[in-house]
Design an enzyme around this catalytic site. Sequence first.
Site, PDB file in Angstrom:
ATOM      1  N   ASP A 193       0.880  -1.170   0.000  1.00  0.00           N
ATOM      2  CA  ASP A 193       0.000   0.000   0.000  1.00  0.00           C
ATOM      3  C   ASP A 193       0.916   1.216   0.000  1.00  0.00           C
ATOM      4  O   ASP A 193       1.541   1.531   1.017  1.00  0.00           O
ATOM      5  CB  ASP A 193      -0.898  -0.001   1.241  1.00  0.00           C
ATOM      6  CG  ASP A 193      -1.898   1.152   1.257  1.00  0.00           C
ATOM      7  OD1 ASP A 193      -1.716   2.109   0.462  1.00  0.00           O
ATOM      8  OD2 ASP A 193      -2.836   1.119   2.058  1.00  0.00           O
ATOM      9  N   HIS A 194       1.002   1.904  -1.156  1.00  0.00           N
ATOM     10  CA  HIS A 194       1.982   2.979  -1.269  1.00  0.00           C
ATOM     11  C   HIS A 194       1.710   4.123  -0.291  1.00  0.00           C
ATOM     12  O   HIS A 194       2.609   4.891   0.035  1.00  0.00           O
ATOM     13  CB  HIS A 194       2.040   3.511  -2.701  1.00  0.00           C
ATOM     14  CG  HIS A 194       0.820   4.252  -3.132  1.00  0.00           C
ATOM     15  ND1 HIS A 194      -0.274   3.638  -3.692  1.00  0.00           N
ATOM     16  CD2 HIS A 194       0.519   5.573  -3.083  1.00  0.00           C
ATOM     17  CE1 HIS A 194      -1.188   4.538  -3.971  1.00  0.00           C
ATOM     18  NE2 HIS A 194      -0.733   5.724  -3.614  1.00  0.00           N
ATOM     19  N   HIS A 256      -6.410   2.123   1.588  1.00  0.00           N
ATOM     20  CA  HIS A 256      -5.659   3.272   2.092  1.00  0.00           C
ATOM     21  C   HIS A 256      -6.269   3.864   3.360  1.00  0.00           C
ATOM     22  O   HIS A 256      -5.599   4.030   4.384  1.00  0.00           O
ATOM     23  CB  HIS A 256      -5.604   4.377   1.031  1.00  0.00           C
ATOM     24  CG  HIS A 256      -4.961   3.971  -0.250  1.00  0.00           C
ATOM     25  ND1 HIS A 256      -3.893   3.114  -0.318  1.00  0.00           N
ATOM     26  CD2 HIS A 256      -5.234   4.319  -1.530  1.00  0.00           C
ATOM     27  CE1 HIS A 256      -3.537   2.954  -1.579  1.00  0.00           C
ATOM     28  NE2 HIS A 256      -4.337   3.667  -2.329  1.00  0.00           N
TER      29      HIS A 256
END
Length: 510
Positions: A193-194, A256
Amino acid sequence: MVTPPPAGHDRPGDPCIIVIFGASGDLTKRKLLPALYNLKALGLLPKDFAILGVAVSPGDDQWFRDEITSEIHEFSAHRPIDETIWEEFRKRSFYISGDLNSTATFEKLKTVLERVHGQLKIPGNILFYLAVAPTLFSTVVRQLGAIGLTKEDEKGWRRVIVEKPFGHDLSSARALNNELSQELKENQIYRIDHYLGKETVQNILVFRFGNSVFEPTWNRRYIEYVQVTVAETLGVELRGSYYDQAGAMRDMVQNHILSVLALIAMEPPSSISGDSVRDEKLKVLEAIRPMSPEEILSNTIRGQYGAGEISGEAVPAYRREPQVSLSSNTETFVALKLSVENWRWAQVPFFIRTGKRLAAHTTQVVIGFRTVPLLLFGKNMPNHIPPNRLVLYIQPEEGITLDIHAKRPGPKITLANVPLNFNYSEFGRGDGATGYETLLYDCIIGDPTLFHRYDSVDTSWQIVDPILDVWQALPARDFPNYAAGSWGPESSDRLIAKFGHQWHHYPKIS
């Protein structure tokens, strides 16, 4: 200057070959290659490493090296490129062209890996990055397993980074996990998950557990509400075919936003690495009880943007975007009121919202503290002073603002709101980081802290799945219901007003 990973992450990663499936795609050239270059510049890539790209585009090693050289000069924010460092990177890069559905491609991959291991004297560690469409995740892993490339032994480890989305709903996520588990153990799967690679997200842990002044007040006694906003001015761009099947709930909330919420609400972990943090995040998600259909109708809002104006330019409605159905019922905006039902957060509402084509590009967390129990400075103050607020800016600016109250100079007692600001741009942060550096480095050294464990993924889907089911059963009849360039549908404001609050808009650090 590129910001190094957090303290304690100061050794080069393990010697390894990094295999990137989808090596000719946007993610690779815009994020992965610049991030790997930055790690090399910081001395955090191992001396013995290699990059092996795999994609359908025709080409050989020389073609790939020329391509990535052009791309690193175009997309790296780290300027200028150190040509000595890049030449070392370039000559350790290799390429295979092939169809990922073909066994022959993976037989060729195995042969090339053996050659590179021997040629560069690299031990048997291999990191596979699946920068491909989600429909290919299980296919690639199954093919790797069939030729023995997922099996760990005394020669080295095997790790696989999986991009989002991890499933389309709860049942598909479970099916995908079962398929990957046929060939991989849980500790080999790194679900990336950036957002968790961003400095401010990581700094939430330091902020909470490294400062004794905040943790004692981080509970229902002192905090009245929490808001998480992820606002974008962009539309769906060229992602219409994907987005029209996903929507804001799947694209942003399930991964996110719930992950950031868990970091905000979690209990202190026993350590800052390994599974301790992930265990506490899971407990938060488990404390968010899935809503009943009646609660979903009362506590959730969905929206879709119509035509409007962004930065003085007219933009089309969502249904007029490329590759989007003219009758699409996909939500581009979501607002929710969630409850974390544990002792720390009982009766504290968590408001989250996310949307495209909104008035500002910003990701932020607002912590609203309760008012003081007794105002000692007179009931008829000449100006209204809101309670203290803490704002954590995640993007595009990264920083922290704490609003406190102070007396204005003069003979009268007049209170004013005073923002105390911290901006990462003034803290030695460089311009070269992509947000993937820490995540890639952590995978290379085997630290899973910032990656999603499957039980968290499953629990997240359990939270959003009932909402998606109700929305599917009762299609929205008022789409589009907000103009591009606004802050979303008016029903979002009414939702939060029901609980005595309003949305806070902090487009940038004060």
